[in-house]
Design an enzyme around this catalytic site. Structure first.
Site, PDB file in Angstrom:
ATOM      1  N   HIS B 112       1.070  -1.182   0.069  1.00 20.48           N
ATOM      2  CA  HIS B 112      -0.178  -0.286   0.115  1.00 20.48           C
ATOM      3  C   HIS B 112       0.783   1.453   0.148  1.00 20.48           C
ATOM      4  O   HIS B 112       0.291   2.205  -0.095  1.00 20.48           O
ATOM      5  CB  HIS B 112      -0.831   0.039   1.107  1.00 20.48           C
ATOM      6  N   ASP B 151      -2.654 -10.485  -2.583  1.00 22.76           N
ATOM      7  CA  ASP B 151      -3.138 -10.128  -1.248  1.00 22.76           C
ATOM      8  C   ASP B 151      -4.773  -9.940  -1.577  1.00 22.76           C
ATOM      9  O   ASP B 151      -4.925  -9.562  -2.611  1.00 22.76           O
ATOM     10  CB  ASP B 151      -2.462  -8.985  -0.821  1.00 22.76           C
ATOM     11  N   HIS B 153      -6.285  -7.346  -0.448  1.00 24.88           N
ATOM     12  CA  HIS B 153      -6.451  -5.866  -0.760  1.00 24.88           C
ATOM     13  C   HIS B 153      -5.832  -5.456  -2.001  1.00 24.88           C
ATOM     14  O   HIS B 153      -4.656  -6.027  -2.378  1.00 24.88           O
ATOM     15  CB  HIS B 153      -5.944  -5.182   0.522  1.00 24.88           C
ATOM     16  N   ASP B 240      -4.567 -12.940   3.172  1.00 24.89           N
ATOM     17  CA  ASP B 240      -5.762 -12.531   3.845  1.00 24.89           C
ATOM     18  C   ASP B 240      -7.074 -12.928   2.983  1.00 24.89           C
ATOM     19  O   ASP B 240      -8.088 -12.394   3.324  1.00 24.89           O
ATOM     20  CB  ASP B 240      -5.909 -10.999   4.033  1.00 24.89           C
TER      21      ASP B 240
HETATM   22 ZN   LIG Z   1      -4.035  -7.263   2.581  1.00 23.11          ZN
HETATM   23 ZN   LIG Z   2      -4.029  -7.897  -4.647  1.00 22.76          ZN
END
Ligand SMILES: [Zn+2]
Ligand SMILES: [Zn+2]
Ligand SMILES: [Zn+2]
Lengths: 563, 437
Positions: B112, B151, B153, B240
């Site tokens: 991120h 991931d 996210h 995750d």
């Molecule tokens: Zn994540």
């Molecule tokens: Zn991703």
């Protein structure tokens, strides 16, 4: 008086000590098939005309278990294993019969699924059919919760002997190694037990009533009585005896390298702050990596009898031994011959050694003395390379905290202790190559036997407290108890110290030798959701390898005693 | 004994003394049970598996990727340098030929973290994969690289950094941004004028399971990778998507992760998120390690694994089929689309609002990319945030032409320090970094 014995591959070394004085040193060749006779002969030679009732203890480093494994003279073992989910477990099957149970205990010691007890009855039937009496029981994460291993043992109902449970051998995590360690313990049990009773009888016959201790691979001892249930820990204690001997003959308080140069190999160990460095996980025995706590020792194929050849115009030493040195009528030139030519060693025929160097010199177009010099230099370089490589490896052992990674202690040897036949001849070369002082301890020929004689009892325990689940576990002692939520790291520490002291006493330590210490500790907050639900506390305590009393009056070794 | 089919390097660094805060998901305990599992399984004894301690990244490594505001030492801790250093160590082991593949199980995570950084965002400060990749390019020469972010996210930071770089194909598979932080990662986000089509976003509906993930890998990700034919595949291996993860809503499994890893066949994997520290991470990481090493992972299952309970809802298969077709169609026609979008323009401006959740700071950013016929184009960023900073940052890309290099240096030189709290220049051609603060 104290007797120290190191039964090696071809010779038995023995010493008789009193008050730090070396009274007698004996070395005899022996035949491994008549090890007991060998031991008795050595003791007779050591103690002639002395009052045997004044012997306070006999410490013994023996290859009996090692040889049993390496020569395949072990008992058939039935293994009962429980692996749960994870790596395909088929490769850990090592017994004559292997049964896998269907239960599972997870990383926190939580029983995910019980096992079907009928499987144990079936295993028991099969073992009996096959005439198997020795059993090993190992379940995954048994060091977090030994209850499945204990239950299996109960179900076997005393029909088998021994029944080795994995959690009792080591508190470390490593299921495959735990399996192999338990297997070996059961496999050598019978041979070790019969050896132990034979030796006890023989000593009684000779009139020695002193306690008998056995050396472990970690440089500590345990009583013969305890060793009977943990024979796997007596495996490969020879190098440990030599390292402990070096620590006694020439104590160091800082980091050091210890070298034992033999006929075909050179064993390299290290001291960290004066204390022998241990293997991270455990020693490897034959094909089996184990959890047997051991002094770190690495063998390189280089010794006084290694064959020296010329290849592509350059001197090559080893890795093989083709026979004794040329000076003793051997077929090939050896480093020992080079040392004889240089006047650093004195045995056999100097002419033959000189001729051997001359032969090499003929190919290399050099004088024999120069060839001898080059061989010594080369040997020094090989040892230096090995030491550098090992240090690099040891200093990059995995660490798990930023603090350790950035500021952790590194091993930086300040001196060398060298023992073995060519020690004196090699010391100046090693000193020059490694650029640190290289000491040859007095009495170095008997370092192994002295090390065996004076090593004290060691012990290690692991305590895991999970206050969220409300349990502590001490696998080595088979403890799994309830605790309340207020259990702290401080309490864990003091409990671990007390338990390791008790453990050492059971293994045979005399009270004045028990110096317990915490060697690892951590305490994690366990958070579920956004709330702290407990603490996960882990503490390892040990009584480290060290020296015990010197026998008779005084504990300090005096100047005379070192001669 | 077990022997790895692929020699595997493992940088396993749980950073047991680092946490964002005591009860934060990024806390000391995160990899505790994973390490327990890896040790109990005897992974270190597998022949061909080699453990490495992380090295520590240097300031220089960070400067190749980020503009830290006000400067590196104010934002970046030793732990971040070690995490990025761990990824570098993994890459180095592969590039030097010591191992075939490597897995950096390191924390804190990084995906991120954008090009401009004011602080912690989505548990990340330094984009560890980008720092690793730019180290690889600087040390071992140019490489065409795919980063597959698995991931849960959206890997918005990695997307930001490689937005206009066609030598880095970024593919992010994640839970649909309408239902999860950071709320971005839609197929329309497709890259800048110099690399249109080289950012691929694959948003999956909540509750997508093994079947859906593997379908997307087989039918979209692998065909695109094949078309691109990279020199190196990097996997941002966040965990995750697991059905037990406390902060996401997917139905993925340890078996699924292992199968996905086997199919993606990455050269280097780097751990990202994953916060089911007991129920998922020990098994998922073990599965990935075995898959990378080419070993049997069929026995790696969560103790409560029940395929029936976590089967994805029926409509998802059909939804994903259409989604994959649509994205693949975009990928194939990216050049035509780029022509239509950028022809005749001399620069492309993006306005972004970037929220730093961990420190509760809002950044307003205007990124200008020059549309250059000779290179991917100079990037100029004006950014300000609640902390009172207002900066100008100039990035001269690796492939910059002489004019863009000149222009970049001129922009840095002539900018008036009175107008900004800091002026920064990142010259990736000459590997230089300057700042006027
Ligand atoms: Zn994540
Ligand atoms: Zn991703
Ligand atoms: Zn240009």
């Amino acid at each position: 008086m104290i007797i120290g014995l190191d039964v090696g591959g071809t010779h038995i070394d023995a010493v008789l000590l009193r008050g730090g004085h070396v009274l007698e040193v004996v070395k005899i060749p022996y035949n491994p098939s008549t090890i007991l006779e060998g031991i008795c002969e050595v003791i007779n030679k050591l103690t002639q005309k002395r009052d045997l009732s004044r012997i306070e203890r006999v410490n013994l480093s023996t290859t009996i278990s090692t040889n049993a494994v390496l020569e395949g003279r072990t008992s058939p073992v039935g293994m009962i294993l429980e692996s749960g989910p994870g790596v395909d477990p088929s490769f850990v099957a090592c017994g004559k019969e292997n049964f896998f149970l269907d239960g599972y205990i997870d990383h926190r010691g939580h029983e995910v699924a019980p096992f079907r007890e009928a499987l144990v009855h079936e295993a028991s039937r099969r073992f009996k059919e096959k005439g198997i009496s020795a059993v090993g029981v190992v379940t995954k994460f048994s060091v977090r919760n030994p209850s499945h291993e204990i239950r299996v043992k109960e179900l076997l109902d005393g029909d088998f002997y021994p029944v080795t449970m994995g959690h009792a051998l080591s508190g470390k995590l490593n299921f495959p190694r735990r399996v192999f360690t338990a297997y070996l313990n059961s496999a050598v049990y019978e041979r070790f037990t019969s050896f132990a009773s034979a030796i006890r009888r023989a000593f009684e016959d000779m009139g020695i009533k002193a306690p008998i201790n056995v050396l472990k691979a970690d440089g500590g001892t345990m009583s013969l009585k305890q060793a009977i249930s943990l024979p796997v820990h007596t495996i490969l204690s020879g190098p440990a005896a030599s390292v402990m001997g070096c620590c006694i003959l020439s104590p160091a308080s800082e980091d050091a390298v210890i070298m034992d140069v033999g006929g075909t190999t050179t064993d390299i160990s290290f001291l960290a702050g004066g204390v022998p460095l241990l293997e991270k996980q455990g020693i490897r025995i034959g094909a089996y990596p184990t959890l047997v706590r051991a002094i770190f020792s690495f063998s390189i194929a280089l010794g006084g009898d290694s064959a020296v050849k010329v290849a592509d115009g350059r001197v090559v030493i080893g890795p093989r031994r083709e026979g004794p040195p040329a000076a003793l009528g051997g077929p090939e030139p050896t480093p020992s011959d080079a040392m004889i030519v240089k006047g650093l060693l004195d045995f056999g025929s100097r002419e033959r050694a000189y001729l051997a160097m001359k032969e090499l010199g003929f190919v290399l177009k050099m004088e024999p003395e120069v060839v001898a010099e080059i061989i010594l230099e080369k040997m020094g370089d090989m040892i230096k390379n090995a030491v550098d490589g090992l240090l690099m490896e040891l200093n990059s052992r995995p660490v798990y905290t930023v603090r350790e990674l950035l500021y952790g202690k590194r091993i930086e040897p300040r001196e060398v202790r060298i023992i073995g036949g060519p020690a004196k001849a090699l010391a100046p070369v090693i000193e020059r190559k490694l650029k640190i002082p290289c000491v040859v301890p007095d009495n170095y020929q008997a370092a192994n036997a002295i090390g065996a004689a004076l090593s004290r009892t060691t012990a290690e325990i692991t305590l895991i407290a999970d206050t969220a689940r409300g349990y502590i576990t001490v696998p080595e002692l088979g403890i799994r108890q309830k605790i309340d939520g207020s259990f702290t790291l401080k309490r864990a520490r003091s409990m671990a110290l007390k338990l390791v002291e008790e453990r050492a006493a059971i293994l045979g330590a005399s009270p004045e030798d028990i110096e317990a210490e915490i060697i690892e500790e951590s305490c994690f907050n366990m958070v579920r959701g956004f709330y702290t639900v407990g603490k996960n506390i882990r503490v390892k305590a040990q009584v480290k390898p060290g020296l015990t009393g010197y026998g008779g009056e005084g504990r300090e070794i005096d100047a005379e005693g070192r001669k | 004994m077990l022997k790895a089919v692929n020699k595997l390097g493992l940088v396993f660094f749980p950073a047991f003394d680092w946490a964002i805060s005591p009860t934060h998901p990024e806390r000391e305990e995160r990899l505790l049970y994973t390490l327990d599992q890896v040790q109990e399984e005897g992974v270190a004894d597998i022949e061909g598996v080699r453990f490495y301690n992380p090295s520590v990244a240097e300031k220089k490594d960070i400067e190749r990727v980020h503009f830290c505001v006000p400067d590196i030492s104010s934002l970046v801790t030793e732990s971040h340098m070690v995490s990025a250093g761990g990824a570098i160590t993994a890459a180095r082991a592969v590039m030097e030929g010591e191992v075939r593949k490597a897995f950096a199980v390191v924390r804190p995570p990084g995906h991120h973290a954008h090009r401009v950084i004011y602080g912690d965002r989505g548990f990340c400060i330094i984009n560890v994969e980008a720092v690793m990749l730019e180290y690889v390019r600087r040390t071992y020469g140019p490489r065409r690289v795919v980063i597959v972010d698995t991931d849960c996210h959206h890997g918005d930071g990695t997307q930001d950094i490689y937005w206009n770089d066609r030598d880095t194909l970024f593919i992010s598979i994640h839970q649909d941004g309408r239902t999860l932080y950071p709320g971005t990662g839609f197929p329309e986000e497709f890259g800048g004028p110099g690399a249109f089509g080289y950012t691929i976003n694959i948003p999956l509906p909540p509750q997508t399971g093994e079947e859906g993930f593997l379908y997307v890998i087989e039918n979209l990700v692998l065909p695109i990778i094949k078309d691109y034919s990279p020199d190196l595949i990097v996997n941002s291996a966040g965990q995750d998507n697991h059905y037990t993860d406390p902060i996401t809503n997917m139905n993925f499994t340890a078996q699924g992760y292992a199968k996905m890893t086997q199919r993606l066949n990455p050269d280097i994997a780097v751990l990202e998120g994953g916060y089911s520290i007991e129920g998922a991470l020990p098994y998922v990481n073990l599965g990935i390690i075995l898959a990378l090493a080419g070993l049997d992972y069929s026995h790696v299952k969560e103790p409560d694994y029940d395929p029936e309970k976590i089967r994805q809802p029926d409509w998802i298969a059909e939804y994903l089929k259409r989604l994959c077709e649509e994205i693949y169609r975009r990928w194939v026609s990216k050049e035509d689309a780029a022509k239509k979008m950028f022809e005749g323009k001399d620069r492309v401006v993006r306005k972004k609002r970037i929220y730093y959740d961990t420190i509760a700071v809002m950044e307003e950013q205007e990124e200008t990319i020059k549309v250059c016929p000779a290179c991917s184009g100079l990037i100029t960023i004006k950014s300000e945030c609640d902390l009172g900073y207002s900066i100008l940052a100039v990035t001269i890309p690796r492939d910059a032409c002489a004019r863009c290099i000149d222009e970049g240096h001129r922009a840095y030189r002539t900018a008036d320090p009175g107008d900004y709290s800091g002026i920064y220049l990142q010259d990736k051609v000459n590997d230089e970094y300057c700042a006027k603060i």
